[in-house]
Design a protein around this motif. Structure first.
Motif, short mmCIF file in Angstrom:
data_model
loop_
_atom_site.label_atom_id
_atom_site.label_comp_id
_atom_site.label_asym_id
_atom_site.label_seq_id
_atom_site.Cartn_x
_atom_site.Cartn_y
_atom_site.Cartn_z
N ALA A 171 63.41 -19.34 70.38
CA ALA A 171 62.80 -18.04 70.66
C ALA A 171 62.67 -17.78 72.15
N GLU A 172 62.77 -18.82 72.98
CA GLU A 172 62.66 -18.66 74.43
C GLU A 172 64.02 -18.56 75.11
N GLU A 173 65.08 -18.55 74.32
CA GLU A 173 66.43 -18.45 74.89
C GLU A 173 66.92 -17.00 74.81
N PHE A 174 67.54 -16.54 75.88
CA PHE A 174 67.97 -15.15 75.93
C PHE A 174 69.24 -15.04 76.77
N LYS A 175 69.85 -13.86 76.75
CA LYS A 175 71.08 -13.64 77.49
C LYS A 175 70.85 -12.71 78.68
N LEU A 176 71.59 -12.99 79.75
CA LEU A 176 71.67 -12.05 80.86
C LEU A 176 72.67 -10.96 80.51
N SER A 177 72.75 -9.93 81.33
CA SER A 177 73.67 -8.82 81.05
C SER A 177 75.12 -9.28 81.08
N SER A 178 75.40 -10.41 81.73
CA SER A 178 76.76 -10.97 81.76
C SER A 178 77.14 -11.63 80.45
N GLY A 179 76.15 -11.82 79.55
CA GLY A 179 76.39 -12.54 78.31
C GLY A 179 76.08 -14.02 78.41
N ALA A 180 75.74 -14.51 79.60
CA ALA A 180 75.43 -15.93 79.77
C ALA A 180 74.06 -16.23 79.17
N TRP A 181 73.97 -17.35 78.46
CA TRP A 181 72.71 -17.77 77.85
C TRP A 181 71.79 -18.42 78.88
N VAL A 182 70.51 -18.09 78.77
CA VAL A 182 69.46 -18.76 79.55
C VAL A 182 68.67 -19.62 78.57
N TYR A 183 68.68 -20.92 78.78
CA TYR A 183 67.93 -21.83 77.92
C TYR A 183 66.51 -21.94 78.47
N GLY A 184 65.70 -20.97 78.07
CA GLY A 184 64.40 -20.76 78.70
C GLY A 184 63.47 -21.95 78.66
N GLY A 185 63.40 -22.65 77.52
CA GLY A 185 62.46 -23.77 77.41
C GLY A 185 62.77 -24.89 78.37
N SER A 186 64.02 -25.34 78.38
CA SER A 186 64.38 -26.45 79.26
C SER A 186 64.39 -26.01 80.72
N LEU A 187 64.79 -24.76 80.99
CA LEU A 187 64.78 -24.27 82.37
C LEU A 187 63.35 -24.18 82.89
N ARG A 188 62.45 -23.71 82.04
CA ARG A 188 61.03 -23.63 82.43
C ARG A 188 60.48 -25.02 82.74
N ASP A 189 60.81 -25.99 81.90
CA ASP A 189 60.33 -27.35 82.14
C ASP A 189 60.86 -27.90 83.47
N GLY A 190 62.14 -27.61 83.75
CA GLY A 190 62.72 -28.06 85.01
C GLY A 190 62.05 -27.42 86.21
N LEU A 191 61.74 -26.14 86.10
CA LEU A 191 61.07 -25.45 87.19
C LEU A 191 59.66 -25.98 87.42
N LEU A 192 58.94 -26.22 86.33
CA LEU A 192 57.60 -26.78 86.47
C LEU A 192 57.64 -28.14 87.15
N LYS A 193 58.65 -28.93 86.78
CA LYS A 193 58.80 -30.24 87.43
C LYS A 193 59.05 -30.08 88.92
N ALA A 194 59.91 -29.12 89.28
CA ALA A 194 60.25 -28.91 90.68
C ALA A 194 59.08 -28.34 91.48
#
Length: 602
Positions: free
Chosen positions: A473-496
């Motif tokens: 439910a946290e994954e979505f697409k940009l206008s280019s059609g590329a997928w954003v894996y929101g959950g794992s990306l969010r976790d990576g950002l929080l770590k950083a």
């Protein structure tokens, strides 16, 4: 049985916690699907939860069951097991005498003794409960969510403890023929019965007979989903579901957790995890100190006050709460001393814990005790009652662990990840009056689709457990059609961004590029956050994981607007929808000076 996971020998060992040994059965299918289950059989349990509580009261009538702070009073007020049982029996008798047979009790209250009494009294009288956050009755407007619940559940009794707080909602809603029970009937505009009238009722043998008539498959509760993507669904939960889940968790971490001892907990009882703590502590004969704090700005100080007074063997919180706790532990030696004095296990749930927060918690534990403390996950959902997976083995890695006794985890390949599905005696039979959603929620073998993704910490050794890898439910697409894996990306950002940032929200689907809204800690100055984001971007390999712009938010997430759940997790969609002006600023052709520019579109 495999050997224990390899740990960093340079670090001190873990304080003894006596968790359940790992004994994992792994079944691999030709299509890549993997089934995981524990070879440890689920222990015997009694699904008659009111009878279980009665046994606790008989064993130790004088032991405090509940403790809470009263306004204007020093220390803690308490209710012992004999007093609690007497009040439950009195209220149950009133319900047997007056409530429509079999129709649910809608329970709108905060974590109070009255909430606990009403829950067990309804069960003893043969009524399922439907607990609801008081926030549903405090939002104003048309009270749409609360009206939706009333229309779906069709309660026979509405138990609304805080008359003043809930009066506008009660006046606006059509409660049908439901009996209204409240703290002060004079404050509400409808005929109502005082809670004191229930507690003054003389119990008879009818209560004992009603409790003895409870069966495992009887409906115990309708628990609400978060409703983050729409109106909440009502999850049907039986007594067998509840009792099985308590048995599972007792086996995995129960000896260390000490639900029979002292618990201090803030998790809301209308939510699955908080309801588990209330139910399991009382049936195990423990003392539950009610923490009125929350992991939110302005409210967490109350939790810290309580933690300075009440040492516990087991501590339970969401990742946001641990982020706030570790900041306090690092600066407050008195808190650190009390917190770690008896602690055996820390548990997190609701979202993934970042590795930096984990590492800082362990550093604080080592500094105070000379040992690390077991920090485990509680992975589950409303549909599974509570956690059906946990880390019950020593490890340095965050994750979601391995299945509990009686649970079967089905891992369905999805690219380089697995979709997590669950079956077992703790899993719901479905949603109330939602045939289409029920069909979507369960696969052809009857496994519940959690909607979450996972990976093995070590694909060559499944006994090292699973790690969370995003929520569909946290994954979505940009206008280019590329997928954003929101959950794992969010976790990576929080770590950083740890320890500079408390939480963040990714923005937004169908846009040309990614932006970020975030709430910073006192340590998070703009320049440090900007540098950390640029470093993060440099390590990414595609535009669907690089942040182009960011905005530091000054206004905290508002739980009354559903931006934050009562258990402290962020509702991404609600934040974005409510802060449309900030989104417009992030994507403006000419951004204002408050926008952090990281990498402009080419």
């Amino acid at each position: 049985m495999a050997t224990a996971p390899v740990l960093d020998d340079a670090l001190p060992g873990f304080r003894e916690a006596r968790l359940m040994p790992v004994d994992l059965a792994v079944e691999r299918r030709d299509d890549g699907t993997i089934l995981l289950r524990s070879r440890v059989a689920i222990a015997d349990y009694d699904a008659n939860i009111p009878a279980d509580l009665a046994r606790s009261a008989a064993r130790q009538p004088d032991k405090p069951a509940l403790a809470w702070r009263e306004t204007g009073r020093e220390g803690w007020a308490t209710l012992n097991y004999a007093e609690l049982k007497a009040r439950i029996d009195a209220a149950a008798q009133w319900l047997i005498d007056h409530a429509p047979e079999g129709r649910p009790m809608l329970l709108i209250a905060d974590n109070t003794p009255a909430f606990a009494i009403a829950t067990f009294a309804a069960w003893a009288a043969g009524l399922p409960v439907c607990p609801v956050s008081t926030a549903y009755g405090a939002l104003g407007g048309d009270y749409g969510r609360l009206a939706h619940v009333v229309a779906k559940v069709k309660p026979g009794v509405v138990f609304a403890e805080n008359s003043a707080k809930l009066a506008p909602a009660l006046a606006a809603l059509d409660l049908g023929d439901a009996i209204l029970v409240t703290g002060d009937p004079a404050l509400v505009a409808k005929p109502a019965v005082a809670i004191d009238a229930l507690l003054a009722t003389t119990a008879t043998e009818a209560v004992t007979i009603a409790v003895e008539a409870i069966r495992a498959d009887d409906l115990a509760a309708y628990m609400l989903t978060s409703g983050s993507t729409g109106l909440p669904k009502m999850v049907a939960i039986t007594f067998d579901n509840l009792a099985a889940n308590s048995a599972q968790c007792r086996q995995m971490i129960g000896e260390a957790a000490g639900w029979h001892d002292v618990m201090l907990d803030w998790l809301p009882w209308h939510h699955a995890a908080g309801a588990f703590v209330l139910r399991t502590t009382l049936t195990e004969g423990g003392t539950l100190y009610i923490d009125d704090g929350k992991p939110m700005p302005g409210l967490f100080a109350e939790s810290l006050r309580n933690l300075r007074e009440i040492p516990v063997r087991f501590f339970n919180n969401v990742p946001l709460g641990y982020g706030m706790l570790v900041e306090a532990l690092e600066s407050d030696p008195d808190l650190r001393r009390t917190f770690f004095s008896q602690l055996k296990v820390m548990l997190y749930g609701g979202a993934g814990l970042s590795q930096p927060v984990y590492d800082r918690l362990q550093a604080a534990a080592i500094a105070e005790t000379g040992h690390r403390i077991m920090l485990t996950s509680g992975y589950g959902s409303t549909e599974t009652v509570s956690a059906f997976m946990a880390i019950h083995f020593e490890t340095d890695r965050v994750g979601i662990g391995l299945p509990a006794p009686g649970a079967v985890v089905k891992l369905v390949p999805s690219g380089d990840r697995y979709e997590v599905r669950a079956a077992g005696p703790n899993v719901t039979r479905g949603y109330l009056d939602e045939p289409a959603k029920n069909a979507e929620a369960f696969d052809e073998e009857g496994f519940y689709r959690t909607g979450d993704m996972a990976v093995f910490n070590d694909p060559a050794d499944p006994e090292k457990g699973l790690a969370f890898a995003g929520r569909a439910a946290e994954e979505f697409k940009l206008s280019s059609g590329a997928w954003v894996y929101g959950g794992s990306l969010r976790d990576g950002l929080l770590k950083a961004l740890t320890p500079m940032v408390r939480d963040l929200v990714l923005c937004d689907e169908n846009r040309e590029y990614l932006t970020l809204m975030l709430w910073r800690t006192p340590e998070g100055d703009r320049d440090r956050i900007t540098a950390a984001l640029k470093t993060f971007n440099a390590a990414q390999h595609g535009g669907s994981s690089r942040i182009r712009r960011a905005l530091l938010l000054d206004v905290p997430p508002d739980p009354n607007a559903h931006e934050m759940s009562d258990k402290g997790t962020i509702n991404r969609r609600a934040v974005i929808d409510r802060r449309k002006g900030d989104i417009d600023r992030l994507y403006a052709d000419i951004p204002d000076p408050d926008i952090i520019l990281l990498q402009e579109p080419s």
